[in-house]
Design an enzyme around this catalytic site. Structure first.
Site, PDB file in Angstrom:
ATOM      1  N   HIS A   9       0.775  -1.348   0.011  1.00 48.03           N
ATOM      2  CA  HIS A   9      -0.016   0.027   0.047  1.00 48.03           C
ATOM      3  C   HIS A   9       0.989   1.333  -0.145  1.00 48.03           C
ATOM      4  O   HIS A   9       0.487   2.245  -0.375  1.00 48.03           O
ATOM      5  CB  HIS A   9      -1.008   0.060   1.268  1.00 48.03           C
ATOM      6  CG  HIS A   9      -0.285  -0.047   2.654  1.00 48.03           C
ATOM      7  ND1 HIS A   9       0.162  -1.354   2.857  1.00 48.03           N
ATOM      8  CD2 HIS A   9       0.199   0.759   3.487  1.00 48.03           C
ATOM      9  CE1 HIS A   9       0.874  -1.137   4.187  1.00 48.03           C
ATOM     10  NE2 HIS A   9       0.856   0.142   4.422  1.00 48.03           N
ATOM     11  N   CYS A  66       7.687   0.153  -1.669  1.00 45.89           N
ATOM     12  CA  CYS A  66       7.085   0.174  -0.298  1.00 45.89           C
ATOM     13  C   CYS A  66       7.077   1.724  -0.160  1.00 45.89           C
ATOM     14  O   CYS A  66       7.101   2.457  -0.947  1.00 45.89           O
ATOM     15  CB  CYS A  66       7.380  -0.724   0.644  1.00 45.89           C
ATOM     16  SG  CYS A  66       9.144  -0.584   1.471  1.00 45.89           S
ATOM     17  N   GLY A  67       6.755   1.944   1.206  1.00 47.61           N
ATOM     18  CA  GLY A  67       6.837   3.444   1.766  1.00 47.61           C
ATOM     19  C   GLY A  67       7.892   4.020   1.411  1.00 47.61           C
ATOM     20  O   GLY A  67       8.263   5.088   0.999  1.00 47.61           O
ATOM     21  N   GLY A  69      10.954   1.928   0.755  1.00 51.69           N
ATOM     22  CA  GLY A  69      12.020   0.982   0.256  1.00 51.69           C
ATOM     23  C   GLY A  69      12.769   0.375   1.027  1.00 51.69           C
ATOM     24  O   GLY A  69      13.294  -0.883   0.617  1.00 51.69           O
ATOM     25  N   GLY A  71      11.676  -1.840   4.017  1.00 58.28           N
ATOM     26  CA  GLY A  71      11.276  -3.176   4.186  1.00 58.28           C
ATOM     27  C   GLY A  71      11.335  -4.020   3.060  1.00 58.28           C
ATOM     28  O   GLY A  71      11.835  -5.066   3.308  1.00 58.28           O
ATOM     29  N   HIS A  99      28.325  -2.512 -11.655  1.00 56.52           N
ATOM     30  CA  HIS A  99      29.283  -3.260 -10.855  1.00 56.52           C
ATOM     31  C   HIS A  99      28.715  -4.405 -10.199  1.00 56.52           C
ATOM     32  O   HIS A  99      29.661  -5.106  -9.641  1.00 56.52           O
ATOM     33  CB  HIS A  99      29.686  -2.190 -10.111  1.00 56.52           C
ATOM     34  CG  HIS A  99      30.534  -1.108 -10.795  1.00 56.52           C
ATOM     35  ND1 HIS A  99      31.572  -0.242  -9.987  1.00 56.52           N
ATOM     36  CD2 HIS A  99      30.536  -0.734 -11.984  1.00 56.52           C
ATOM     37  CE1 HIS A  99      32.053   0.645 -10.905  1.00 56.52           C
ATOM     38  NE2 HIS A  99      31.434   0.464 -12.099  1.00 56.52           N
ATOM     39  N   ARG A 134      37.166  -7.483 -12.377  1.00 54.03           N
ATOM     40  CA  ARG A 134      37.007  -7.202 -11.113  1.00 54.03           C
ATOM     41  C   ARG A 134      35.734  -7.383 -10.285  1.00 54.03           C
ATOM     42  O   ARG A 134      35.310  -7.779  -9.328  1.00 54.03           O
ATOM     43  CB  ARG A 134      37.858  -5.914 -10.709  1.00 54.03           C
ATOM     44  CG  ARG A 134      36.902  -4.799 -11.232  1.00 54.03           C
ATOM     45  CD  ARG A 134      37.987  -3.597 -11.326  1.00 54.03           C
ATOM     46  NE  ARG A 134      37.396  -2.158 -11.342  1.00 54.03           N
ATOM     47  CZ  ARG A 134      36.866  -1.748 -12.849  1.00 54.03           C
ATOM     48  NH1 ARG A 134      37.399  -2.403 -13.895  1.00 54.03           N
ATOM     49  NH2 ARG A 134      36.611  -0.413 -12.852  1.00 54.03           N
TER      50      ARG A 134
HETATM   51  C1  RB5 Z   1       3.615   0.529   5.347  1.00 50.67           C
HETATM   52  O1  RB5 Z   1       2.874   1.327   6.082  1.00 50.67           O
HETATM   53  C2  RB5 Z   1       5.196   0.643   5.392  1.00 50.67           C
HETATM   54  O2  RB5 Z   1       6.026   0.481   6.703  1.00 50.67           O
HETATM   55  C3  RB5 Z   1       6.039  -0.090   4.393  1.00 50.67           C
HETATM   56  O3  RB5 Z   1       5.520   0.374   2.897  1.00 50.67           O
HETATM   57  C4  RB5 Z   1       7.461   0.243   4.156  1.00 50.67           C
HETATM   58  O4  RB5 Z   1       7.835   1.725   4.040  1.00 50.67           O
HETATM   59  C5  RB5 Z   1       8.496  -0.512   4.964  1.00 50.67           C
HETATM   60  O5  RB5 Z   1       9.684  -0.304   4.738  1.00 50.67           O
END
Ligand code: RB5
Length: 149
Positions: A9, A66-67, A69, A71, A99, A134
């Protein structure tokens, strides 16, 4: 190239515009959801869908949003064969592929707007891994960590 995309979301608002961009860049999109805004959904599920698409060869690259990035990146990197990173600057989005053989781009839709996200996705999609000795040596060391630790 086939590019899988998924968002919880927090990332949902960026998913459709980025799908259009990826298609316009000449790539095929595999949309792994969410297919509608669901405020209670969980980012690890979408990171897992992307990782599985990479593992099963259904896509060569993935984008998970995600909100923040964060998680999505943490979860995606738990999966074998996934090399995921948040890139909120275009240098990293391209150099990560060149790289480090980055194969999953993580974005935070609460951090970047569609204009910057489009530049990031373009940089990520246009880049290819540089097979200079490398970079291959370093990638092999990363893969050894994955295999043994
Ligand atoms: C969701 O509310 C939020 O916690 C998730 O999207 C994200 O930002 C987690 O890293």
């Amino acid at each position: 190239m086939k590019i899988a995309i998924a968002a919880d979301h927090g990332g949902f608002p960026l998913k459709d515009p980025l799908k259009e961009l990826i298609t316009a860049l000449g790539h095929e999109v595999l949309d792994l959801g969410a297919h509608r805004m669901e405020p209670t959904d969980d980012y690890p599920d979408y990171a897992r869908y992307i990782g599985q698409a990479i593992q099963h060869g259904q896509a060569q690259r993935g984008i998970v949003i995600c909100g923040s990035g964060v998680g999505a990146c943490v979860a995606a990197n738990k999966m074998k064969g996934v090399r995921a990173s948040i890139c909120h600057d275009t240098y990293s989005a391209a150099q990560g592929v060149q790289h480090d053989d980055l194969n999953v781009l993580c974005l935070g839709a609460r951090i970047v707007g569609i204009a910057l996200a489009s530049e990031l996705v373009t940089a990520f999609c246009n880049a290819t891994f540089d097979t200079d000795e490398r970079f291959v040596r370093r990638l092999e060391k990363v893969l050894a960590i994955e295999a043994h630790h």
